[in-house]
Enzyme design. Structure first.
Site, PDB file in Angstrom:
ATOM      1  N   ASP A 282      58.791   4.729  30.229  1.00 49.96           N
ATOM      2  CA  ASP A 282      58.358   5.834  29.387  1.00 49.96           C
ATOM      3  C   ASP A 282      57.391   5.270  28.343  1.00 49.96           C
ATOM      4  OD1 ASP A 282      57.929   8.313  28.363  1.00 49.96           O
ATOM      5  OD2 ASP A 282      60.031   8.837  28.117  1.00 49.96           O
TER       6      ASP A 282
HETATM    7  C1  BGC Z   1      57.725  11.367  27.312  1.00 50.11           C
HETATM    8  C2  BGC Z   1      57.509  11.470  28.790  1.00 50.11           C
HETATM    9  C3  BGC Z   1      56.047  11.685  29.087  1.00 50.11           C
HETATM   10  C4  BGC Z   1      55.269  10.534  28.485  1.00 50.11           C
HETATM   11  C5  BGC Z   1      53.793  10.595  28.765  1.00 50.11           C
HETATM   12  C6  BGC Z   1      56.790  10.367  26.657  1.00 50.11           C
HETATM   13  O1  BGC Z   1      56.856  10.428  25.275  1.00 50.11           O
HETATM   14  O2  BGC Z   1      59.069  11.020  27.054  1.00 50.11           O
HETATM   15  O3  BGC Z   1      58.286  12.498  29.314  1.00 50.11           O
HETATM   16  O4  BGC Z   1      55.825  11.794  30.455  1.00 50.11           O
HETATM   17  O5  BGC Z   1      55.467  10.543  27.080  1.00 50.11           O
HETATM   18  O6  BGC Z   1      53.175  11.605  28.091  1.00 50.11           O
END
Ligand code: BGC
Length: 740
Positions: A282
């Site tokens: 993530d």
């Molecule tokens: C989120 C994800 C997301 C990623 C990219 C993160 O902060 O938890 O779900 O896909 O950002 O934007």
């Protein structure tokens, strides 16, 4: 009954094929891998964001362009559109090995055409509709150069304080699993490599939805049983449907950050489950292992994440800055780096990017897909299917046509941007109808529609109440639209108090004070608490954030052009003290059998245990009767199956759709089983007066649970089957016995 008119679906996707490697691709991957330096390999595992950030800023690399040209970037996120994706892809093709970039984006509930937020759409329980919306999103996104969406989020959510319940399918593992698979099929189409398909991501692996106290990013502490029975199955379902990638999570799970969790990623996902795709971290979650206190510094975090099975580093710059040195120092086996690179390259080959790196970036297709009027029609239909009729006393709804006047009041009555919800790619609010617009359209020229907001969403003052009351005073019908603004639900949007914001409840009271009985429409990305409204409003419509066509879809339901059929995918509590809450509960030794006697019982002394609205609840403008339950045999052999069937009758005056729900209880087992567990559902459309035989197959898998040996097993003995219209509205019951 209205059915989806827009058929883009290509079904028949084979789960086993989904994770099978193509030998041709495998060979090409090996040939390429053999030519790569360690630095180039690490480059493939590095993902950078474009200028739009969807997380906190990390140290920026010197020049994104130079990094791409140098072969130090395998994937980009937050870049979209034909022009930009082409420009950056061209830079990647200047690198020594000309390995194309993967473009990933959070296409969560639509690209240009916005569908209801995933929790809302899940309330449809309509797997075909859910698949369809993902298919349309894929069609639009893929035309604009996107190869990969970071969806579906398959985290089970039982605490509405956690703002990200908005992105998931609610509280139930079984419903969540079915929806996870539908979304993966929709995004990926019949096979990866189709030019209208994007790779799906099952996220966030794992247990992110169980953040303590509903506070985002918080620690998770959970038993093996809970993990395997509740939180992992939707991931497994996504994988079986072919999910090309997984994303790990920000949370720690029993003390280990998910990003560095080898048991999750290597043992379960890539080991026991045989996942052949790759795992992306993530946003910054590799780096955050230092903050957690699990890694000493960035190089240590890079090593721990890769060794634990995190293949690609999203925006931590940990792999790019430190992984090669960690390999050289012997902290990370080269074989594990090779395995990660192999997984990433395999997807690039499968997508056809080595054959034509620009195949997804097609200006003509982008124009056609983004302006396809069928997408908007589907958005309206799917939004209407997602709207839940919570209450309808005295059949106040549907609104009659031909009324002299309707007052549409409230901070969300003229909202557009809010209806789109969070995680959208680009707002199309300027081309949307608000609820006021839609009521005007639907009511027709003979009805005077008056609008007054009363207050804004924060509703800190009552200054506007007098004008709202004045507008409502002479009206034949009053609709009050309250709830959250779009940015109150979603990532990092935990709320300690999930009641209606500010003084919105007082606006309802002000209308009641002049003798009005407003029909209340609630927009939100989570279950809210609205006790006074629940007690006093004659009719309540829960319209979530229903997307581009949310305003019109709500009017479709209010006027009865669509007969609502949605059912809650999450329990609605009465007060925050009940959280977390789910219909799926375990019997205590001191259950409350009689609410008047709670002495030494498992009860609150200041609140009922029961929720305001139960999981699976949702009304219709017609009524359904359940009759004549039969089973093909009341005894089932371990290797056998039996059929349960009953008659469903539409006993009202309108065509309608009913989500019939099958629950199960194993009353005595070696591990205490839930009082009720969803095991099946069907969406049945019936004309007025029509009846239908509905049947479910009961098999061993349905009776299985995660036993004390931490394996799935069904124990011989009695089981209770329950069929109903909601988890708290069981209409038929049948005992069966599993024989050894
Ligand atoms: C989120 C994800 C997301 C990623 C990219 C993160 O902060 O938890 O779900 O896909 O950002 O934007």
């Amino acid at each position: 009954m209205k059915r989806l008119r827009f058929g883009l679906l290509v079904l028949g996707f084979s789960a086993s094929l989904a994770q099978a490697a193509d030998p041709g691709v495998a060979q090409r991957v090996e040939q390429l891998l053999a030519r790569m330096t360690l630095e180039e390999k690490v480059g493939q595992l590095n993902q950078l964001s474009g200028k739009e950030f969807t997380g906190p800023a990390t140290d920026k690399v010197r020049s994104m362009e130079a990094e791409i040209r140098g072969g130090h970037v395998g994937s980009m996120l937050n870049i979209k559109g034909v022009a930009d994706t082409r420009r950056l892809q061209a830079l990647a093709l200047e690198s020594r090995l000309k390995i194309p970039l993967l473009f990933g984006l959070d296409v969560i509930h639509g690209y240009q055409t916005v569908f209801p937020v995933p929790l809302g759409e899940s309330a449809s329980w309509d797997l075909a509709a859910i698949e369809e919306s993902a298919r349309i999103a894929a069609r639009e996104a893929s035309s604009a150069g996107i190869h990969w969406t970071f969806a579906p989020m398959v985290d089970v959510g039982r605490d509405p304080r956690w703002g990200r319940v908005m992105e998931g399918a609610g509280e139930d593992s079984y419903l969540g699993s079915r929806i996870a698979a539908a979304r993966v099929r929709g995004f990926q189409g019949a096979r990866l490599g189709g030019v209208e398909s994007v790779m799906a991501t099952a996220k966030h692996f794992a247990a992110y939805g169980a953040a303590i106290a509903g506070r985002d990013y918080n620690a998770v502490d959970m038993s093996e049983h809970q993990l395997h029975e509740t939180y992992l199955p939707p991931f497994k379902a996504a994988l079986d449907a072919g999910a090309a990638t997984f994303m790990n999570a920000f949370n720690t799970l029993n003390g280990i950050p998910a990003t560095g969790h080898a048991a999750l990623q290597r043992d379960i996902l890539k080991g026991a489950w045989g996942f052949k795709g790759f795992v992306v971290s993530d946003w910054g979650s590799v780096r955050e292992m230092v903050v957690h206190g699990y890694a000493a510094d960035l190089p240590d975090a890079a090593a721990k994440a890769l060794v634990a099975g995190s293949d690609m580093d999203m925006e931590s710059n940990a792999y790019s800055s430190a992984l090669a040195a960690q390999v050289t120092a012997g902290k990370v086996p080269l074989a594990q780096v090779d395995d990660a690179v192999r997984r990433v390259l395999t997807k690039k080959f499968e997508l056809g990017l080595f054959d034509d790196p620009y195949r997804f970036s097609d200006a003509a297709r982008e124009q056609a897909a983004l302006n396809d009027p069928r997408h908007r029609r589907a958005a309206r239909e799917i939004a209407a299917m997602s709207i839940v009729l919570l209450k309808n006393e005295g059949a106040v709804l549907p609104l009659r046509r031909g009324l002299r006047s309707i007052a549409v009041i409230g901070p969300l009555a003229d909202a557009r941007r809010d209806l789109e919800g969070g995680w959208i790619v680009k707002s199309g609010a300027d081309k949307m109808a608000s609820l006021v617009d839609a009521v005007r359209e639907a009511a027709g020229p003979g009805t005077r529609v008056q609008y007054a907001p009363g207050c804004d969403v924060a509703c800190r003052t009552t200054e506007g109440f007098a004008a709202a009351v004045a507008a409502a005073r002479g009206a034949d019908a009053v609709v009050l639209a309250v709830g959250e603004s779009w940015d109150m639900s979603g990532e990092a949007k935990s709320r300690a108090d999930v009641t209606l914001p500010g003084r919105q409840g007082e606006l309802f009271a002000a209308l009641r004070a002049i003798g009005k009985t407003p029909v209340v429409v609630i927009n939100a990305g989570r279950p809210l608490i609205f006790e006074d409204v629940a007690e006093q409003a004659p009719a309540i419509v829960y319209a979530w954030f229903a997307g581009t066509e949310g305003g019109r879809a709500t009017a479709d339901v209010l006027f009865g052009d669509v007969n609502p059929s949605a059912k809650l995918p999450m329990t609605f509590p009465r007060n925050p003290g009940q959280l977390p809450i789910s219909y799926l509960q375990y019997e205590t030794g001191r259950p409350v059998r009689d609410v008047k006697n709670i002495v030494y019982k498992s009860a609150y002394i200041d609140s009922p245990n029961t929720p305001r609205y139960a999981f699976g609840h949702g009304l219709s403008y017609t009524t359904f009767a359940y009759r004549d339950l039969r089973v093909s045999d009341a005894r089932m052999r371990a290797d056998g199956e039996i059929t349960l069937s009953f008659t469903l009758a539409n006993t009202g005056k309108r065509a309608g759709r009913e989500v019939v729900q099958l629950y199960l209880r194993d009353p005595v087992a070696s591990v205490v089983r839930p009082v009720k567990e969803l095991k099946g559902f069907q969406l049945v459309a019936l004309g007025a007066g029509e009846t239908r035989q509905v049947s479910f197959t009961i098999d061993r898998e349905m009776l299985s649970f995660f036993d004390r040996k931490l394996a799935w097993a069904a124990e011989p003995g009695a089981f209770e089957l329950m069929v109903g219209s909601a988890s708290d509205d069981i209409r038929l019951r049948q005992a069966i016995e599993l024989t050894p």
